[in-house]
Write an enzyme that holds these catalytic residues in place. Structure first.
Site, PDB file in Angstrom:
ATOM      1  N   PRO A  10       0.788  -1.228   0.000  1.00 40.32           N
ATOM      2  CA  PRO A  10       0.000   0.000   0.000  1.00 40.32           C
ATOM      3  C   PRO A  10       0.823   1.281   0.000  1.00 40.32           C
ATOM      4  O   PRO A  10       1.866   1.354   0.653  1.00 40.32           O
ATOM      5  CB  PRO A  10      -0.827  -0.101   1.289  1.00 40.32           C
ATOM      6  CG  PRO A  10      -0.125  -1.112   2.127  1.00 40.32           C
ATOM      7  CD  PRO A  10       0.530  -2.063   1.181  1.00 40.32           C
ATOM      8  N   ASN A  11       0.319   2.239  -0.743  1.00 36.83           N
ATOM      9  CA  ASN A  11       0.870   3.603  -0.848  1.00 36.83           C
ATOM     10  C   ASN A  11       2.173   3.700  -1.633  1.00 36.83           C
ATOM     11  O   ASN A  11       2.684   4.797  -1.845  1.00 36.83           O
ATOM     12  CB  ASN A  11       1.050   4.238   0.547  1.00 36.83           C
ATOM     13  CG  ASN A  11      -0.266   4.340   1.290  1.00 36.83           C
ATOM     14  OD1 ASN A  11      -1.237   4.849   0.734  1.00 36.83           O
ATOM     15  ND2 ASN A  11      -0.324   3.843   2.508  1.00 36.83           N
ATOM     16  N   ARG A  18       5.333  11.088  -2.125  1.00 33.82           N
ATOM     17  CA  ARG A  18       5.015  10.740  -0.750  1.00 33.82           C
ATOM     18  C   ARG A  18       6.248  10.877   0.147  1.00 33.82           C
ATOM     19  O   ARG A  18       7.280  10.260  -0.132  1.00 33.82           O
ATOM     20  CB  ARG A  18       4.571   9.276  -0.779  1.00 33.82           C
ATOM     21  CG  ARG A  18       4.428   8.648   0.529  1.00 33.82           C
ATOM     22  CD  ARG A  18       4.319   7.123   0.389  1.00 33.82           C
ATOM     23  NE  ARG A  18       4.095   6.586   1.713  1.00 33.82           N
ATOM     24  CZ  ARG A  18       4.348   5.345   2.076  1.00 33.82           C
ATOM     25  NH1 ARG A  18       4.806   4.490   1.210  1.00 33.82           N
ATOM     26  NH2 ARG A  18       4.142   4.965   3.307  1.00 33.82           N
ATOM     27  N   TYR A  23      11.502   8.773   1.574  1.00 29.12           N
ATOM     28  CA  TYR A  23      11.587   7.837   0.452  1.00 29.12           C
ATOM     29  C   TYR A  23      12.283   8.389  -0.786  1.00 29.12           C
ATOM     30  O   TYR A  23      12.523   7.649  -1.742  1.00 29.12           O
ATOM     31  CB  TYR A  23      10.178   7.341   0.082  1.00 29.12           C
ATOM     32  CG  TYR A  23       9.478   6.660   1.234  1.00 29.12           C
ATOM     33  CD1 TYR A  23       9.965   5.463   1.755  1.00 29.12           C
ATOM     34  CD2 TYR A  23       8.347   7.220   1.833  1.00 29.12           C
ATOM     35  CE1 TYR A  23       9.352   4.839   2.823  1.00 29.12           C
ATOM     36  CE2 TYR A  23       7.718   6.602   2.904  1.00 29.12           C
ATOM     37  CZ  TYR A  23       8.220   5.415   3.394  1.00 29.12           C
ATOM     38  OH  TYR A  23       7.617   4.800   4.455  1.00 29.12           O
ATOM     39  N   ASN A  74       7.559  -5.816  -0.893  1.00 29.60           N
ATOM     40  CA  ASN A  74       7.601  -4.714   0.064  1.00 29.60           C
ATOM     41  C   ASN A  74       6.179  -4.610   0.602  1.00 29.60           C
ATOM     42  O   ASN A  74       5.306  -4.021  -0.049  1.00 29.60           O
ATOM     43  CB  ASN A  74       8.023  -3.404  -0.603  1.00 29.60           C
ATOM     44  CG  ASN A  74       8.124  -2.267   0.425  1.00 29.60           C
ATOM     45  OD1 ASN A  74       7.657  -2.403   1.554  1.00 29.60           O
ATOM     46  ND2 ASN A  74       8.718  -1.160   0.027  1.00 29.60           N
ATOM     47  N   ALA A  77       3.045  -0.754   4.873  1.00 30.80           N
ATOM     48  CA  ALA A  77       2.466  -0.670   6.227  1.00 30.80           C
ATOM     49  C   ALA A  77       1.973  -2.025   6.730  1.00 30.80           C
ATOM     50  O   ALA A  77       1.961  -2.282   7.946  1.00 30.80           O
ATOM     51  CB  ALA A  77       1.334   0.347   6.234  1.00 30.80           C
ATOM     52  N   HIS A  80       3.772  -4.360   9.386  1.00 35.83           N
ATOM     53  CA  HIS A  80       3.674  -4.219  10.836  1.00 35.83           C
ATOM     54  C   HIS A  80       2.325  -4.657  11.397  1.00 35.83           C
ATOM     55  O   HIS A  80       2.138  -4.652  12.613  1.00 35.83           O
ATOM     56  CB  HIS A  80       3.924  -2.744  11.215  1.00 35.83           C
ATOM     57  CG  HIS A  80       5.014  -2.106  10.402  1.00 35.83           C
ATOM     58  ND1 HIS A  80       6.327  -2.525  10.493  1.00 35.83           N
ATOM     59  CD2 HIS A  80       5.000  -1.137   9.446  1.00 35.83           C
ATOM     60  CE1 HIS A  80       7.061  -1.804   9.634  1.00 35.83           C
ATOM     61  NE2 HIS A  80       6.277  -0.961   8.992  1.00 35.83           N
ATOM     62  N   GLU A  98      11.725 -10.077   1.801  1.00 39.68           N
ATOM     63  CA  GLU A  98      11.046  -8.833   2.192  1.00 39.68           C
ATOM     64  C   GLU A  98      12.001  -7.654   2.001  1.00 39.68           C
ATOM     65  O   GLU A  98      13.161  -7.736   2.405  1.00 39.68           O
ATOM     66  CB  GLU A  98      10.663  -8.956   3.669  1.00 39.68           C
ATOM     67  CG  GLU A  98      10.060  -7.711   4.274  1.00 39.68           C
ATOM     68  CD  GLU A  98       9.876  -7.848   5.788  1.00 39.68           C
ATOM     69  OE1 GLU A  98       9.942  -8.976   6.332  1.00 39.68           O
ATOM     70  OE2 GLU A  98       9.683  -6.809   6.434  1.00 39.68           O
ATOM     71  N   HIS A 100      12.486  -3.204   2.086  1.00 38.11           N
ATOM     72  CA  HIS A 100      11.979  -1.882   2.467  1.00 38.11           C
ATOM     73  C   HIS A 100      12.939  -0.824   1.951  1.00 38.11           C
ATOM     74  O   HIS A 100      14.165  -0.984   2.062  1.00 38.11           O
ATOM     75  CB  HIS A 100      11.873  -1.749   3.986  1.00 38.11           C
ATOM     76  CG  HIS A 100      10.906  -2.718   4.568  1.00 38.11           C
ATOM     77  ND1 HIS A 100       9.558  -2.541   4.502  1.00 38.11           N
ATOM     78  CD2 HIS A 100      11.111  -3.899   5.192  1.00 38.11           C
ATOM     79  CE1 HIS A 100       8.953  -3.574   5.062  1.00 38.11           C
ATOM     80  NE2 HIS A 100       9.871  -4.422   5.485  1.00 38.11           N
ATOM     81  N   LEU A 101      12.374   0.253   1.444  1.00 40.70           N
ATOM     82  CA  LEU A 101      13.189   1.377   0.989  1.00 40.70           C
ATOM     83  C   LEU A 101      13.913   2.012   2.169  1.00 40.70           C
ATOM     84  O   LEU A 101      15.114   2.271   2.127  1.00 40.70           O
ATOM     85  CB  LEU A 101      12.286   2.419   0.318  1.00 40.70           C
ATOM     86  CG  LEU A 101      11.591   1.963  -0.971  1.00 40.70           C
ATOM     87  CD1 LEU A 101      10.320   2.755  -1.206  1.00 40.70           C
ATOM     88  CD2 LEU A 101      12.532   2.112  -2.151  1.00 40.70           C
ATOM     89  N   ARG A 107      13.304   4.061  12.436  1.00 44.75           N
ATOM     90  CA  ARG A 107      12.128   4.933  12.392  1.00 44.75           C
ATOM     91  C   ARG A 107      11.262   4.734  13.652  1.00 44.75           C
ATOM     92  O   ARG A 107      11.756   4.286  14.663  1.00 44.75           O
ATOM     93  CB  ARG A 107      11.359   4.666  11.094  1.00 44.75           C
ATOM     94  CG  ARG A 107      12.204   4.982   9.855  1.00 44.75           C
ATOM     95  CD  ARG A 107      11.448   4.773   8.564  1.00 44.75           C
ATOM     96  NE  ARG A 107      10.282   5.649   8.478  1.00 44.75           N
ATOM     97  CZ  ARG A 107       9.321   5.515   7.560  1.00 44.75           C
ATOM     98  NH1 ARG A 107       9.415   4.557   6.655  1.00 44.75           N
ATOM     99  NH2 ARG A 107       8.294   6.343   7.542  1.00 44.75           N
ATOM    100  N   ARG A 111       7.319   0.606  13.679  1.00 45.70           N
ATOM    101  CA  ARG A 111       7.854   0.019  12.435  1.00 45.70           C
ATOM    102  C   ARG A 111       8.967  -0.994  12.713  1.00 45.70           C
ATOM    103  O   ARG A 111       9.477  -1.634  11.801  1.00 45.70           O
ATOM    104  CB  ARG A 111       8.399   1.111  11.515  1.00 45.70           C
ATOM    105  CG  ARG A 111       7.338   2.050  11.003  1.00 45.70           C
ATOM    106  CD  ARG A 111       7.907   3.033   9.994  1.00 45.70           C
ATOM    107  NE  ARG A 111       7.085   4.226   9.936  1.00 45.70           N
ATOM    108  CZ  ARG A 111       5.990   4.353   9.179  1.00 45.70           C
ATOM    109  NH1 ARG A 111       5.601   3.374   8.398  1.00 45.70           N
ATOM    110  NH2 ARG A 111       5.284   5.468   9.195  1.00 45.70           N
TER     111      ARG A 111
HETATM  112  C1  DQA Z   1       8.204   0.826   3.875  1.00 45.94           C
HETATM  113  C2  DQA Z   1       8.305   1.036   5.385  1.00 45.94           C
HETATM  114  C3  DQA Z   1       6.953   0.895   6.053  1.00 45.94           C
HETATM  115  O1  DQA Z   1       7.059   1.096   7.447  1.00 45.94           O
HETATM  116  C4  DQA Z   1       5.985   1.920   5.497  1.00 45.94           C
HETATM  117  O2  DQA Z   1       4.692   1.742   6.046  1.00 45.94           O
HETATM  118  C5  DQA Z   1       5.939   1.930   4.013  1.00 45.94           C
HETATM  119  C6  DQA Z   1       7.182   1.758   3.247  1.00 45.94           C
HETATM  120  C7  DQA Z   1       9.545   1.071   3.148  1.00 45.94           C
HETATM  121  O3  DQA Z   1       9.679   0.642   2.010  1.00 45.94           O
HETATM  122  O4  DQA Z   1      10.450   1.702   3.703  1.00 45.94           O
HETATM  123  O5  DQA Z   1       4.899   2.192   3.409  1.00 45.94           O
HETATM  124  O6  DQA Z   1       7.827  -0.521   3.623  1.00 45.94           O
END
Ligand code: DQA
Length: 145
Positions: A10-11, A18, A23, A74, A77, A80, A98, A100-101, A107, A111
Site C-alpha cells: 500500500p501507498n 510521498r 523515500y 515490500n 504498512a 507491521h 522482504e 523496504h526502501l 524509524r 515500524r
Molecule cells: C516501507 C516502510 C513501512 O514502514 C511503510 O509503512 C511503508 C514503506 C519502506 O519501504 O520503507 O509504506 O515498507
C-alpha cells in the site's frame, strides 16, 4: 526460465510524491524499470504488481505456488500489521524476500516489528531502490542454488 513476482504494498504507488524526505523522489516506475532491466540481463521472467488491498496481496501470495518460483515483497504498512500476509507467506513453499526502501529499525517504534520477517527467507531494509535490486539478486541467487 524462472518466474519471479514482485509485490509493492500500500501507498507505494505514491512514491515520488510521498514523504520525499524519507523515500526520496524515486517513483515506482523507476524501480520497476530497473528491476526489469536486471531480470532481462539475468534471464528471469518478472511480474510486478502493486496493491493497496490486503486481501489482494494475500491472494497473489496464495496463488504464487502454481505460477512463480520466488517472491520479492515490500509489504509497506502491512509489514507491521498483517497476520494474514504473514500466514500466506508461511503457507506457500515459494521463497519470499522482504524489502523496504527505508530502514524500518531507525524509524518509529511501531515500524520496528515485521510480522513477515520471521517467515521470509530474509529481509533487506534501508537502501532505497537498491533494497529491491538486492532483494531480486537474493532470490535469483536462491533459485540458482
Ligand atoms: C516501507 C516502510 C513501512 O514502514 C511503510 O509503512 C511503508 C514503506 C519502506 O519501504 O520503507 O509504506 O515498507
Amino acid at each position: 526460465m524462472k518466474k519471479i513476482l514482485v509485490i509493492h504494498g500500500p501507498n507505494l504507488n505514491l512514491l515520488g510524491k510521498r514523504e520525499v524526505d524519507i523515500y526520496g523522489t524515486i517513483t515506482i516506475d523507476n524501480i520497476n524499470k530497473e528491476l526489469k532491466k536486471i531480470a532481462k540481463s539475468r534471464n528471469v521472467n518478472l511480474t510486478i504488481m502493486q496493491s493497496n488491498h490486503e486481501g489482494e496481496i494475500v491472494e497473489a501470495i496464495g496463488e504464487s505456488t502454481k505460477k512463480f518460483d520466488a517472491i520479492v515483497i515490500n509489504p509497506a504498512a502491512y509489514t507491521h500489521t498483517s497476520v494474514a500476509i504473514r500466514d500466506a507467506v508461511s503457507a506457500v513453499k515459494v521463497p519470499v524476500v522482504e524489502v523496504h526502501l527505508s530502514n524500518i529499525y531507525s524509524r518509529e517504534e511501531f515500524r520496528h516489528t515485521s510480522l513477515i520477517a520471521p517467515v521470509a527467507k530474509g529481509q533487506i531494509s534501508g537502501f532505497g531502490k537498491m533494497s529491491y535490486v538486492l532483494g531480486l539478486e537474493a532470490v535469483i541467487g536462491l533459485l540458482d542454488k
